[in-house]
Design a protein around this motif. Structure first.
Motif, PDB file in Angstrom:
ATOM      1  N   PRO A  89      49.249 -29.582 -19.822  1.00 44.89           N
ATOM      2  CA  PRO A  89      50.557 -28.679 -19.741  1.00 44.89           C
ATOM      3  C   PRO A  89      50.533 -27.391 -20.318  1.00 44.89           C
ATOM      4  O   PRO A  89      49.507 -26.922 -20.957  1.00 44.89           O
ATOM      5  N   ALA A  90      51.370 -26.461 -19.369  1.00 44.21           N
ATOM      6  CA  ALA A  90      51.233 -25.236 -19.774  1.00 44.21           C
ATOM      7  C   ALA A  90      52.098 -24.926 -21.148  1.00 44.21           C
ATOM      8  O   ALA A  90      53.000 -25.752 -21.314  1.00 44.21           O
ATOM      9  N   ALA A  91      51.617 -24.090 -22.037  1.00 43.66           N
ATOM     10  CA  ALA A  91      52.149 -23.596 -23.023  1.00 43.66           C
ATOM     11  C   ALA A  91      53.718 -23.169 -22.838  1.00 43.66           C
ATOM     12  O   ALA A  91      53.927 -22.472 -22.016  1.00 43.66           O
ATOM     13  N   PRO A  92      54.434 -23.579 -23.736  1.00 37.26           N
ATOM     14  CA  PRO A  92      55.784 -22.982 -23.602  1.00 37.26           C
ATOM     15  C   PRO A  92      55.924 -21.732 -23.901  1.00 37.26           C
ATOM     16  O   PRO A  92      55.249 -21.370 -25.083  1.00 37.26           O
ATOM     17  N   ASP A  93      56.645 -20.618 -23.303  1.00 41.58           N
ATOM     18  CA  ASP A  93      56.594 -19.327 -23.921  1.00 41.58           C
ATOM     19  C   ASP A  93      57.565 -18.905 -25.018  1.00 41.58           C
ATOM     20  O   ASP A  93      57.489 -18.023 -25.422  1.00 41.58           O
ATOM     21  N   TRP A  94      58.270 -19.910 -25.456  1.00 42.91           N
ATOM     22  CA  TRP A  94      58.838 -19.666 -26.664  1.00 42.91           C
ATOM     23  C   TRP A  94      57.968 -20.363 -28.065  1.00 42.91           C
ATOM     24  O   TRP A  94      58.667 -19.829 -29.240  1.00 42.91           O
ATOM     25  N   LEU A  95      56.922 -20.694 -28.043  1.00 41.65           N
ATOM     26  CA  LEU A  95      56.143 -20.835 -29.120  1.00 41.65           C
ATOM     27  C   LEU A  95      55.778 -19.729 -30.087  1.00 41.65           C
ATOM     28  O   LEU A  95      55.777 -18.591 -29.582  1.00 41.65           O
ATOM     29  N   ALA A 100      48.484 -19.925 -30.736  1.00 40.15           N
ATOM     30  CA  ALA A 100      46.969 -19.868 -31.054  1.00 40.15           C
ATOM     31  C   ALA A 100      46.745 -21.455 -31.133  1.00 40.15           C
ATOM     32  O   ALA A 100      45.484 -21.667 -30.699  1.00 40.15           O
ATOM     33  N   GLU A 101      47.271 -22.277 -32.104  1.00 46.36           N
ATOM     34  CA  GLU A 101      46.949 -23.349 -32.150  1.00 46.36           C
ATOM     35  C   GLU A 101      46.753 -24.175 -30.614  1.00 46.36           C
ATOM     36  O   GLU A 101      45.957 -24.984 -30.356  1.00 46.36           O
ATOM     37  N   TRP A 102      47.499 -23.920 -30.018  1.00 48.31           N
ATOM     38  CA  TRP A 102      47.737 -24.675 -28.577  1.00 48.31           C
ATOM     39  C   TRP A 102      46.419 -24.116 -27.883  1.00 48.31           C
ATOM     40  O   TRP A 102      45.984 -24.946 -27.521  1.00 48.31           O
ATOM     41  N   ASP A 103      46.232 -23.017 -28.050  1.00 47.93           N
ATOM     42  CA  ASP A 103      44.748 -22.385 -27.154  1.00 47.93           C
ATOM     43  C   ASP A 103      43.724 -23.026 -27.904  1.00 47.93           C
ATOM     44  O   ASP A 103      42.635 -23.211 -27.278  1.00 47.93           O
ATOM     45  N   ARG A 104      43.848 -23.313 -28.989  1.00 49.36           N
ATOM     46  CA  ARG A 104      42.716 -23.850 -29.679  1.00 49.36           C
ATOM     47  C   ARG A 104      42.358 -25.487 -29.560  1.00 49.36           C
ATOM     48  O   ARG A 104      41.394 -25.751 -29.149  1.00 49.36           O
ATOM     49  N   ASP A 161      40.558 -36.059 -21.477  1.00 48.04           N
ATOM     50  CA  ASP A 161      41.643 -36.636 -20.699  1.00 48.04           C
ATOM     51  C   ASP A 161      42.655 -37.013 -21.510  1.00 48.04           C
ATOM     52  O   ASP A 161      43.347 -38.301 -21.245  1.00 48.04           O
ATOM     53  N   LEU A 162      43.069 -36.506 -22.500  1.00 50.92           N
ATOM     54  CA  LEU A 162      43.902 -37.334 -23.580  1.00 50.92           C
ATOM     55  C   LEU A 162      45.420 -36.492 -23.623  1.00 50.92           C
ATOM     56  O   LEU A 162      46.360 -36.726 -24.195  1.00 50.92           O
ATOM     57  N   VAL A 163      45.654 -35.400 -22.712  1.00 49.70           N
ATOM     58  CA  VAL A 163      46.898 -34.952 -22.363  1.00 49.70           C
ATOM     59  C   VAL A 163      47.452 -34.773 -20.960  1.00 49.70           C
ATOM     60  O   VAL A 163      46.337 -34.604 -20.083  1.00 49.70           O
ATOM     61  N   LYS A 164      48.511 -34.843 -20.717  1.00 48.36           N
ATOM     62  CA  LYS A 164      49.146 -34.886 -19.415  1.00 48.36           C
ATOM     63  C   LYS A 164      50.467 -33.859 -19.451  1.00 48.36           C
ATOM     64  O   LYS A 164      50.748 -33.665 -20.717  1.00 48.36           O
ATOM     65  N   GLU A 165      51.001 -33.368 -18.436  1.00 47.61           N
ATOM     66  CA  GLU A 165      52.106 -32.503 -18.351  1.00 47.61           C
ATOM     67  C   GLU A 165      53.358 -33.056 -19.374  1.00 47.61           C
ATOM     68  O   GLU A 165      53.822 -32.188 -19.937  1.00 47.61           O
ATOM     69  N   SER A 166      53.445 -34.383 -19.230  1.00 50.30           N
ATOM     70  CA  SER A 166      54.627 -34.859 -20.338  1.00 50.30           C
ATOM     71  C   SER A 166      54.614 -34.896 -21.383  1.00 50.30           C
ATOM     72  O   SER A 166      55.089 -35.085 -22.251  1.00 50.30           O
ATOM     73  N   ASP A 167      53.192 -34.502 -22.049  1.00 51.62           N
ATOM     74  CA  ASP A 167      52.971 -34.359 -23.489  1.00 51.62           C
ATOM     75  C   ASP A 167      53.334 -33.081 -23.893  1.00 51.62           C
ATOM     76  O   ASP A 167      52.942 -32.776 -25.167  1.00 51.62           O
ATOM     77  N   ARG A 168      53.616 -32.118 -23.039  1.00 53.74           N
ATOM     78  CA  ARG A 168      53.827 -30.628 -23.633  1.00 53.74           C
ATOM     79  C   ARG A 168      54.863 -30.590 -24.732  1.00 53.74           C
ATOM     80  O   ARG A 168      54.539 -30.132 -25.710  1.00 53.74           O
ATOM     81  N   ALA A 169      56.203 -31.473 -25.064  1.00 51.49           N
ATOM     82  CA  ALA A 169      56.913 -31.449 -26.004  1.00 51.49           C
ATOM     83  C   ALA A 169      56.217 -31.867 -27.443  1.00 51.49           C
ATOM     84  O   ALA A 169      56.399 -31.100 -28.477  1.00 51.49           O
ATOM     85  N   ALA A 170      55.557 -33.054 -27.334  1.00 47.76           N
ATOM     86  CA  ALA A 170      54.492 -33.568 -28.311  1.00 47.76           C
ATOM     87  C   ALA A 170      53.718 -32.589 -28.838  1.00 47.76           C
ATOM     88  O   ALA A 170      53.432 -32.424 -30.206  1.00 47.76           O
ATOM     89  N   LEU A 171      53.046 -31.906 -28.016  1.00 48.30           N
ATOM     90  CA  LEU A 171      51.968 -30.887 -28.479  1.00 48.30           C
ATOM     91  C   LEU A 171      52.573 -29.769 -28.710  1.00 48.30           C
ATOM     92  O   LEU A 171      52.216 -29.101 -30.032  1.00 48.30           O
ATOM     93  N   ALA A 172      53.695 -29.051 -28.241  1.00 51.60           N
ATOM     94  CA  ALA A 172      54.510 -27.996 -28.858  1.00 51.60           C
ATOM     95  C   ALA A 172      55.105 -28.368 -30.355  1.00 51.60           C
ATOM     96  O   ALA A 172      54.787 -27.655 -31.197  1.00 51.60           O
ATOM     97  N   TYR A 188      53.694 -30.347 -32.614  1.00 50.20           N
ATOM     98  CA  TYR A 188      52.388 -30.541 -33.356  1.00 50.20           C
ATOM     99  C   TYR A 188      52.164 -28.828 -33.756  1.00 50.20           C
ATOM    100  O   TYR A 188      51.803 -28.566 -35.002  1.00 50.20           O
ATOM    101  N   CYS A 189      52.155 -28.157 -32.835  1.00 54.63           N
ATOM    102  CA  CYS A 189      51.650 -26.660 -32.755  1.00 54.63           C
ATOM    103  C   CYS A 189      52.808 -25.955 -33.881  1.00 54.63           C
ATOM    104  O   CYS A 189      52.308 -25.102 -34.712  1.00 54.63           O
ATOM    105  N   GLU A 190      53.942 -26.014 -33.511  1.00 59.89           N
ATOM    106  CA  GLU A 190      54.912 -25.526 -34.327  1.00 59.89           C
ATOM    107  C   GLU A 190      54.838 -26.283 -35.798  1.00 59.89           C
ATOM    108  O   GLU A 190      55.109 -25.080 -36.822  1.00 59.89           O
ATOM    109  N   ALA A 191      54.555 -27.368 -35.906  1.00 63.72           N
ATOM    110  CA  ALA A 191      54.249 -27.721 -37.222  1.00 63.72           C
ATOM    111  C   ALA A 191      53.377 -27.179 -38.140  1.00 63.72           C
ATOM    112  O   ALA A 191      53.278 -26.814 -39.129  1.00 63.72           O
ATOM    113  N   TRP A 192      51.953 -26.937 -37.174  1.00 67.03           N
ATOM    114  CA  TRP A 192      51.157 -26.275 -37.862  1.00 67.03           C
ATOM    115  C   TRP A 192      51.349 -24.764 -38.147  1.00 67.03           C
ATOM    116  O   TRP A 192      51.217 -24.214 -39.248  1.00 67.03           O
ATOM    117  N   ALA A 193      52.409 -24.109 -37.234  1.00 66.55           N
ATOM    118  CA  ALA A 193      52.552 -22.758 -37.569  1.00 66.55           C
ATOM    119  C   ALA A 193      53.632 -22.854 -38.905  1.00 66.55           C
ATOM    120  O   ALA A 193      53.281 -21.687 -39.708  1.00 66.55           O
TER     121      ALA A 193
END
Length: 156
Positions: free
Chosen positions: A38-44, A50-54, A63-74, A76-81
């Motif tokens: 997935p592409a990173a949301p521009d509102w992160l 930075a965590e997304w990019d890491r 092969d653990l992510v797909k486009e529809s995992d965008r919200a869950a990964l976002a 995770y990354c915001e919880a990290w932030a």
């Protein structure tokens, strides 16, 4: 809190033989989602971006992510932030604050604790926890008797 089942890809990576999990059970690969990262949301926030990019390169490589995992990964990354920001606040201001009621825990302590729990919960969905890392590092066995899930588990 119930533990979420591991994705089929993680089960297969840690499996004892092709198509089998670490216990030797056949793994249903599930639907054949197109594994496009997935592409990173521009509102992160900057720290979340930075965590997304890491983490995204490794998740994609496995092969653990797909486009529809965008919200869950976002999430995770915001919880990290939030965890990072709260931890930095505690480092600057200390673990406690003075209030009319006396000395209290700094509110950022609870914020960091809650963000850490949320982060660990989301991380487990992507195989980013230390226990999953160890399972991935062990790989698929290679003990010579991969068809038998009980081989090598008894007393020596």
């Amino acid at each position: 809190m119930a533990k979420a089942p591991a994705p089929a890809a993680l089960k297969l990576i840690t499996g004892r033989s092709p198509g089998r999990d670490s216990g030797g059970r056949k793994v249903n690969p599930g639907p054949a989602f197109k594994r496009v990262p997935p592409a990173a949301p521009d509102w992160l926030s900057p720290e979340a971006a930075a965590e997304w990019d890491r983490v995204l390169p490794e998740l994609s490589r496995l092969d653990l992510v797909k486009e529809s995992d965008r919200a869950a990964l976002a999430a995770y990354c915001e919880a990290w932030a939030v965890f990072v920001a709260a931890t930095q606040t505690v480092q600057r201001e200390g673990l406690t604050i003075e209030a009319r009621q006396g000395t209290l825990a700094h509110p950022a302590v609870a914020i960091a604790r809650n963000a850490g729990r949320e982060m660990r919960s989301w991380a487990a969905h992507f195989g980013l926890t230390p226990s999953t890392e160890q399972a991935l590092a062990r790989g698929g066995g290679g003990d010579g008797d991969e068809a038998n899930p009980f081989a090598g588990s008894g007393p020596g």
